[in-house]
Design a protein around this motif. Structure first.
Motif, PDB file in Angstrom:
ATOM      1  N   GLU A  93      11.877   5.265  -8.282  1.00 35.51           N
ATOM      2  CA  GLU A  93      13.194   5.257  -7.646  1.00 35.51           C
ATOM      3  C   GLU A  93      14.035   4.087  -8.141  1.00 35.51           C
ATOM      4  OE1 GLU A  93      10.818   7.450  -4.320  1.00 35.51           O
ATOM      5  OE2 GLU A  93      10.533   5.449  -5.141  1.00 35.51           O
ATOM      6  N   LYS A 124      15.354   5.020 -11.523  1.00 28.57           N
ATOM      7  CA  LYS A 124      16.464   5.973 -11.424  1.00 28.57           C
ATOM      8  C   LYS A 124      17.731   5.277 -10.946  1.00 28.57           C
ATOM      9  CE  LYS A 124      17.783  10.492  -9.596  1.00 28.57           C
ATOM     10  NZ  LYS A 124      17.367  11.671  -8.809  1.00 28.57           N
ATOM     11  N   THR A 180      21.257   5.315 -13.033  1.00 24.78           N
ATOM     12  CA  THR A 180      22.532   5.800 -12.490  1.00 24.78           C
ATOM     13  C   THR A 180      23.562   4.676 -12.431  1.00 24.78           C
ATOM     14  OG1 THR A 180      21.695   5.459 -10.217  1.00 24.78           O
ATOM     15  CG2 THR A 180      21.505   7.684 -11.153  1.00 24.78           C
ATOM     16  N   SER A 214      20.989   8.349  -5.627  1.00 25.86           N
ATOM     17  CA  SER A 214      19.704   7.765  -6.038  1.00 25.86           C
ATOM     18  C   SER A 214      19.271   6.691  -5.051  1.00 25.86           C
ATOM     19  CB  SER A 214      19.814   7.186  -7.457  1.00 25.86           C
ATOM     20  OG  SER A 214      20.681   6.076  -7.503  1.00 25.86           O
TER      21      SER A 214
END
Length: 255
Positions: free
Chosen positions: A121, A124, A128, A159
């Motif tokens: 996470e 990500k 982003t 995200s």
């Protein structure tokens, strides 16, 4: 002595699939993997998978299309088609209401993402955020693409929401994403007349990312709260200036 009831294997699989829909592993509208792949993942037979899917289909969570596969129903996303939501998004004065809503939502997302984000996470989130920075750099070199910039920001916030592992928070943000994107795009257009304010907003957003990666939940929420407060104050100042300008022009027209 009562006999202890054991759950059917298909019920256990259905519960696990439902959990994967809730936590965002399978998104609204997304096609599920083939039965063979799911059977391998759960280490069960294909008939058990098929029965579990039928149970979720009966509960209106999945939609099986003949020859096309099985899809997650888009029930959460349907909130954006609500007439009240459409009215809210179309009235200029409600843009500040949406900002207040984002204040609570994004602050909560930043806080819990910091506490719960795993390596994937966090990666990500960084990806982003880099996309946001790329759109910002492109805007400086040519005519700003506010729609693309807003889309990148919504993906960044999504995200962050995914990193919270809070199913309710994730689905609310995902369901309202089109309205939030429109709100962000309107704000970007309005803020573009103040380049210094835009740079300050970028700096404050960067603080959120740093706080999350450094596992400082309180600082992440504080930075998020202060970012929205700054955007709100700046937009109010711009509106006041526009109002004064309109009054001045009306006085000139009268003369």
């Amino acid at each position: 002595m009562r006999r202890v009831k054991t759950k059917k294997l298909s019920d256990v699989i259905a519960e696990q699939l439902e959990g994967m829909i809730l936590d965002g592993t399978f998104l609204s509208g997304q096609k599920l993997p083939p039965e063979r792949e799911l059977a391998e993942r759960f280490e069960v037979s294909r008939p058990s998978i098929r029965e579990a899917i039928q149970k979720l289909e009966a509960r209106d969570l999945l939609d099986r299309k003949q020859g096309g596969g099985t899809f997650v129903k888009g029930r959460i996303s349907s909130i954006v088609n609500d007439p009240l939501i459409e009215m809210i998004s179309s009235r200029p004065e409600t843009q500040f209401d949406l900002l207040e809503f984002r204040h609570g939502l994004e602050g909560m997302a930043a806080y819990y993402a910091t506490l719960r984000a795993g390596p994937e996470e966090l990666e990500k989130l960084k990806i982003t955020y880099e996309k946001v920075q790329q759109t910002q750099a492109a805007d400086k070199e040519s005519d700003p693409d506010f729609a693309l910039h807003a889309e990148a920001l919504v993906n960044f916030y999504l995200s962050m929401a995914e990193a919270t592992h809070n199913a309710v928070l994730l689905h609310v943000i995902r369901g309202l994403a089109p309205i939030l994107q429109e709100n962000i795009q309107c704000n970007l257009q309005a803020l573009s007349v103040k380049p210094d304010a835009v740079e300050e907003i970028n700096r404050r957003r960067h603080q959120i990312v740093i706080a999350i990666t450094e596992s400082d939940a309180v600082s992440a929420k504080t930075a998020s709260d202060e970012l929205i407060e700054f955007i709100e104050k700046t937009l109010l100042d711009i509106n006041r200036q526009d109002t004064r300008m309109q009054r001045a022009l009306r006085r000139i027209e009268v003369k």
